[in-house]
Write a protein that holds these residues in place. Structure first.
Motif, short mmCIF file in Angstrom:
data_model
loop_
_atom_site.label_atom_id
_atom_site.label_comp_id
_atom_site.label_asym_id
_atom_site.label_seq_id
_atom_site.Cartn_x
_atom_site.Cartn_y
_atom_site.Cartn_z
N TYR A 108 0.80 -1.10 -0.04
CA TYR A 108 -0.04 -0.23 -0.11
C TYR A 108 0.97 1.22 -0.03
O TYR A 108 1.75 1.57 0.81
N LEU A 109 0.79 2.10 -1.03
CA LEU A 109 1.41 3.25 -1.19
C LEU A 109 0.79 4.32 -0.94
O LEU A 109 -0.30 4.61 -1.68
N LYS A 110 1.09 5.41 -0.08
CA LYS A 110 0.06 6.50 -0.12
C LYS A 110 1.24 7.80 -0.25
O LYS A 110 2.01 7.98 0.49
N LEU A 117 -3.05 12.23 -1.54
CA LEU A 117 -3.25 12.99 -3.17
C LEU A 117 -3.38 11.76 -3.99
O LEU A 117 -4.29 11.81 -5.00
N VAL A 118 -2.64 10.54 -3.92
CA VAL A 118 -3.00 9.65 -4.75
C VAL A 118 -2.25 8.09 -3.73
O VAL A 118 -1.34 8.32 -3.05
N SER A 119 -3.31 7.07 -3.74
CA SER A 119 -2.57 5.94 -2.86
C SER A 119 -2.94 4.60 -3.87
O SER A 119 -4.02 4.82 -4.68
N VAL A 120 -2.26 4.10 -3.54
CA VAL A 120 -2.52 2.62 -4.40
C VAL A 120 -2.22 1.22 -3.54
O VAL A 120 -1.31 1.16 -2.83
N ALA A 163 -6.08 -1.03 -6.95
CA ALA A 163 -7.11 -0.08 -6.60
C ALA A 163 -6.41 1.48 -6.29
O ALA A 163 -5.21 1.25 -5.55
N LEU A 164 -7.21 2.38 -6.53
CA LEU A 164 -6.43 3.73 -6.52
C LEU A 164 -7.19 4.59 -5.32
O LEU A 164 -8.79 4.43 -5.42
N PRO A 222 0.25 12.20 -13.68
CA PRO A 222 1.55 11.48 -14.07
C PRO A 222 2.06 10.93 -12.51
O PRO A 222 2.70 10.10 -12.42
N LEU A 223 1.66 11.76 -11.25
CA LEU A 223 1.57 11.21 -10.05
C LEU A 223 1.32 9.91 -9.95
O LEU A 223 1.93 8.85 -9.49
N ALA A 224 -0.05 9.66 -10.27
CA ALA A 224 -0.81 8.57 -10.35
C ALA A 224 -0.22 7.42 -11.01
O ALA A 224 0.06 6.32 -10.61
N ARG A 225 0.31 7.62 -12.24
CA ARG A 225 0.92 6.76 -13.02
C ARG A 225 2.38 6.11 -12.32
O ARG A 225 2.39 5.06 -12.25
N ARG A 226 3.31 7.09 -12.01
CA ARG A 226 4.50 6.73 -11.16
C ARG A 226 3.99 6.08 -10.03
O ARG A 226 4.98 4.99 -9.63
N ALA A 227 2.95 6.35 -9.39
CA ALA A 227 2.64 5.50 -8.04
C ALA A 227 2.14 4.16 -8.12
O ALA A 227 2.53 3.22 -7.43
#
Length: 344
Positions: free
Chosen positions: A230-232, A243-246, A264-265, A314-319
């Motif tokens: 889980y990345l936040k 801002l974005v989590s994965v 899931a985002l 782009p932040l979500a794509r890298r995350a």
């Protein structure tokens, strides 16, 4: 000041009777970590609070098929640290521990976590219109300050995001929500529990007003235990919304290819964002950054910024790529540690 009556529900039937009352002025309260905030800001105006903490929905146990059954009244902290959760679903524990503060996690209930309302600053400012608060009044966020707002699934009526971390992991884990009313019981697939705003952004979920969440059920997740993360990404390291989590989980085959994937985002939509068709692009492939990027592109294909939040795309794509790389390397918890037994 509007007076608020308070009572304790002596049993489940008493709670259900309160929810089904014709005056529609009763709200159930457990931890109260969001509802009390809404009442302080004069957004929620219940005539009666029904304390449900005495109801028998606080256990965490295994199901007959090897999944988990989480009581809606179990506290977030107890859930995150529960041995069964750490053993079966370390992804869920990591997501819970990434949210809020220790004090709030000690009070917040699992069922209440699902019912959190957006933290959009326009929603909380009763001095401005808001379609979520007053349907048909308008959405000043559109064309306003949008740094925290949605890039996926938004509408002309609302661009707010869902605030929960726990719900992002539950979406990835294919949870179901068990609810009860005086009309009976039913199960709601987690993908169907939260709504996109459409033209009714005031309705966050598909839960009926007279229904009470009793349990959250997770199917067996042993296949994903060894490869999840889980990345936040947020403005500060604690007590900040994403801002974005994965939430990412991989089932790896013996030949090193991906047998199944869940992504899931959070922080990007009115509900946790998941597209099984995007996940299918990775099935049978090698866990490489190039293949992960294909999944990210598919997940974000419909993304649209509002100006201030354009950076989220782009932040979500890298995350997404980073979370999948982390999961491929091995499960880690919220402190970067490998839970005991996760890689066995």
């Amino acid at each position: 000041m509007t007076p608020v009556a308070y009572e304790r529900a002596g049993d489940v039937q008493a709670a259900l009777a309160a929810l089904s009352a014709a005056d529609d002025g009763a709200r159930c309260i457990a931890g109260g970590t969001n509802l009390i905030d809404l009442m302080k800001e004069n957004i929620a105006r219940p005539e009666r609070l029904v304390d449900i903490n005495g109801l028998p929905f606080d256990r965490i146990e295994t199901t007959e098929d090897g999944g988990l059954r989480l009581g809606a009244l179990a506290r977030n902290a107890d859930t995150a640290y529960h041995p069964l959760v750490r053993e079966h679903c370390p992804l869920l524990g990591a997501a819970i521990l990434a949210g809020a503060s220790p004090q709030i996690r000690n009070m917040a209930s699992n069922g209440g976590n699902l019912l959190q309302r957006t933290r959009c600053h326009y929603f909380y400012d009763v001095g401005v219109p808001c379609n979520k608060r007053e349907p048909g009044s308008g959405c000043p966020a559109i064309g306003g300050l949008t740094r925290q707002h949605a890039i996926l699934g938004a509408s002309d009526h609302c661009i707010a995001t869902h605030p929960s971390d726990m719900c992002v992991a539950l979406a990835a884990l294919d949870a179901t929500v068990q609810v009860r009313s005086q009309r009976g019981e039913r199960s709601i697939a987690f993908a169907d529990f939260h709504r996109l705003p459409g033209d009714r952004p005031s309705q966050d979920t598909t839960l009926a007003p007279d229904e009470l969440i009793t349990h959250i059920v997770l199917p067996p997740a042993a296949a994903f235990r060894a490869h999840s993360a889980y990345l936040k990404l947020r403005d500060r390291a604690s007590y900040a919304f994403a801002l974005v989590s994965v939430a990412a989980a991989l089932d790896m085959a013996e030949d090193g290819t991906v047998r199944a994937v869940r992504v899931a985002l959070g922080g990007v939509s009115h509900k946790p964002w998941r597209l099984p068709e995007a996940e299918s692009l990775l099935v049978g492939a090698r866990p490489t950054a190039e293949h992960f990027a294909l999944v990210a592109d598919a997940l974000l294909r419909s993304a649209q910024g509002q100006g201030d939040n354009d950076f989220k795309i782009p932040l979500a794509r890298r995350a997404i790529v980073r979370a999948l790389e982390t999961a491929a390397a091995g499960t880690v918890d919220n402190q970067g540690r490998v839970p005991e037994g996760a890689l066995q």
